[in-house]
Design a protein around this motif. Structure first.
Motif, PDB file in Angstrom:
ATOM      1  N   LYS A   1      15.142   9.768  69.586  1.00 22.82           N
ATOM      2  CA  LYS A   1      14.454   8.584  69.056  1.00 22.82           C
ATOM      3  C   LYS A   1      14.394   7.473  70.093  1.00 22.82           C
ATOM      4  CE  LYS A   1      14.822   9.554  64.305  1.00 22.82           C
ATOM      5  NZ  LYS A   1      14.189   9.125  63.127  1.00 22.82           N
ATOM      6  N   LYS A   2      15.446   7.318  70.897  1.00 19.90           N
ATOM      7  CA  LYS A   2      15.426   6.306  71.949  1.00 19.90           C
ATOM      8  C   LYS A   2      14.342   6.632  72.973  1.00 19.90           C
ATOM      9  CE  LYS A   2      18.255   4.039  75.464  1.00 19.90           C
ATOM     10  NZ  LYS A   2      17.202   4.064  76.440  1.00 19.90           N
ATOM     11  N   GLY A   3      14.199   7.909  73.305  1.00 20.53           N
ATOM     12  CA  GLY A   3      13.152   8.314  74.237  1.00 20.53           C
ATOM     13  C   GLY A   3      11.768   7.991  73.699  1.00 20.53           C
ATOM     14  N   LEU A   4      11.565   8.249  72.396  1.00 16.10           N
ATOM     15  CA  LEU A   4      10.279   7.922  71.785  1.00 16.10           C
ATOM     16  C   LEU A   4      10.038   6.424  71.770  1.00 16.10           C
ATOM     17  CD1 LEU A   4      10.249  10.410  68.771  1.00 16.10           C
ATOM     18  CD2 LEU A   4       8.825  10.497  70.818  1.00 16.10           C
ATOM     19  N   LEU A   5      11.078   5.658  71.465  1.00 13.71           N
ATOM     20  CA  LEU A   5      10.955   4.208  71.447  1.00 13.71           C
ATOM     21  C   LEU A   5      10.642   3.679  72.847  1.00 13.71           C
ATOM     22  CD1 LEU A   5      11.136   1.604  69.836  1.00 13.71           C
ATOM     23  CD2 LEU A   5      13.581   1.563  70.304  1.00 13.71           C
ATOM     24  N   ASP A   6      11.302   4.204  73.861  1.00  7.75           N
ATOM     25  CA  ASP A   6      11.017   3.794  75.239  1.00  7.75           C
ATOM     26  C   ASP A   6       9.567   4.088  75.598  1.00  7.75           C
ATOM     27  OD1 ASP A   6      13.622   2.951  75.521  1.00  7.75           O
ATOM     28  OD2 ASP A   6      14.276   4.736  76.637  1.00  7.75           O
ATOM     29  N   ARG A   7       9.088   5.234  75.138  1.00 10.05           N
ATOM     30  CA  ARG A   7       7.694   5.612  75.423  1.00 10.05           C
ATOM     31  C   ARG A   7       6.725   4.646  74.748  1.00 10.05           C
ATOM     32  NH1 ARG A   7       5.067  11.292  73.662  1.00 10.05           N
ATOM     33  NH2 ARG A   7       3.039  10.963  74.579  1.00 10.05           N
ATOM     34  N   VAL A   8       7.007   4.283  73.492  1.00 11.18           N
ATOM     35  CA  VAL A   8       6.143   3.344  72.770  1.00 11.18           C
ATOM     36  C   VAL A   8       6.153   1.987  73.458  1.00 11.18           C
ATOM     37  CG1 VAL A   8       5.919   2.060  70.606  1.00 11.18           C
ATOM     38  CG2 VAL A   8       6.305   4.509  70.561  1.00 11.18           C
ATOM     39  N   VAL A   9       7.326   1.547  73.883  1.00  7.37           N
ATOM     40  CA  VAL A   9       7.428   0.252  74.571  1.00  7.37           C
ATOM     41  C   VAL A   9       6.635   0.293  75.875  1.00  7.37           C
ATOM     42  CG1 VAL A   9       9.032  -1.294  75.768  1.00  7.37           C
ATOM     43  CG2 VAL A   9       9.596  -0.423  73.495  1.00  7.37           C
ATOM     44  N   ALA A  10       6.733   1.401  76.608  1.00  5.84           N
ATOM     45  CA  ALA A  10       5.986   1.526  77.860  1.00  5.84           C
ATOM     46  C   ALA A  10       4.486   1.522  77.592  1.00  5.84           C
ATOM     47  CB  ALA A  10       6.393   2.810  78.579  1.00  5.84           C
ATOM     48  N   MET A  11       4.069   2.199  76.531  1.00  2.26           N
ATOM     49  CA  MET A  11       2.641   2.217  76.194  1.00  2.26           C
ATOM     50  C   MET A  11       2.180   0.830  75.766  1.00  2.26           C
ATOM     51  SD  MET A  11       2.416   5.858  74.184  1.00  2.26           S
ATOM     52  CE  MET A  11       0.799   5.541  73.533  1.00  2.26           C
ATOM     53  N   ALA A  12       3.029   0.118  75.025  1.00  4.47           N
ATOM     54  CA  ALA A  12       2.670  -1.223  74.576  1.00  4.47           C
ATOM     55  C   ALA A  12       2.549  -2.174  75.758  1.00  4.47           C
ATOM     56  CB  ALA A  12       3.699  -1.739  73.580  1.00  4.47           C
TER      57      ALA A  12
END
Length: 107
Positions: free
Chosen positions: A48-59
């Motif tokens: 989940k942290k990896g997914l959250l990091d990915r979303v933050v990077a995309m944002a």
């Protein structure tokens, strides 16, 4: 031909000299279950942290968006096709329709 009984931590199996019973250890079983639970939880957290990091990077690559969801929807990047056609979904309910582009490829 083995018969496990998980509630009693027993396993029975036939042999040439009679039935063999293998007994488990409740303390060890509990410790093993707790350790595997912690491992599973840490794997879920890591994923989940990896997914959250990915979303933050995309944002970070997106232009600033308004905190108001209605404004964000109005400013969306989706633009409908210029040439569209309404397709009725139910003849008895004309308010139920879908809009499709008229220049769609046959594929």
């Amino acid at each position: 031909m083995v018969v496990p009984h998980y509630a009693y931590l027993k396993m029975k199996m036939p042999s040439t000299k009679g039935i063999i019973t293998v007994s488990g250890d409740y303390k060890k079983s509990s410790a093993c279950a707790a350790a595997s639970s912690r491992l599973a939880e840490s794997l879920v957290i890591t994923t989940k942290k990896g997914l959250l990091d990915r979303v933050v990077a995309m944002a970070g690559n997106q232009p600033d968006m308004s905190p108001d969801p209605k404004e964000s929807e109005a400013e969306g990047s989706f633009k409908p096709a210029r040439e569209t056609r309404k397709i009725p979904l139910d003849p008895e309910h004309p308010e139920r329709y879908d809009v499709i582009g008229t220049n769609l490829d046959s594929k």
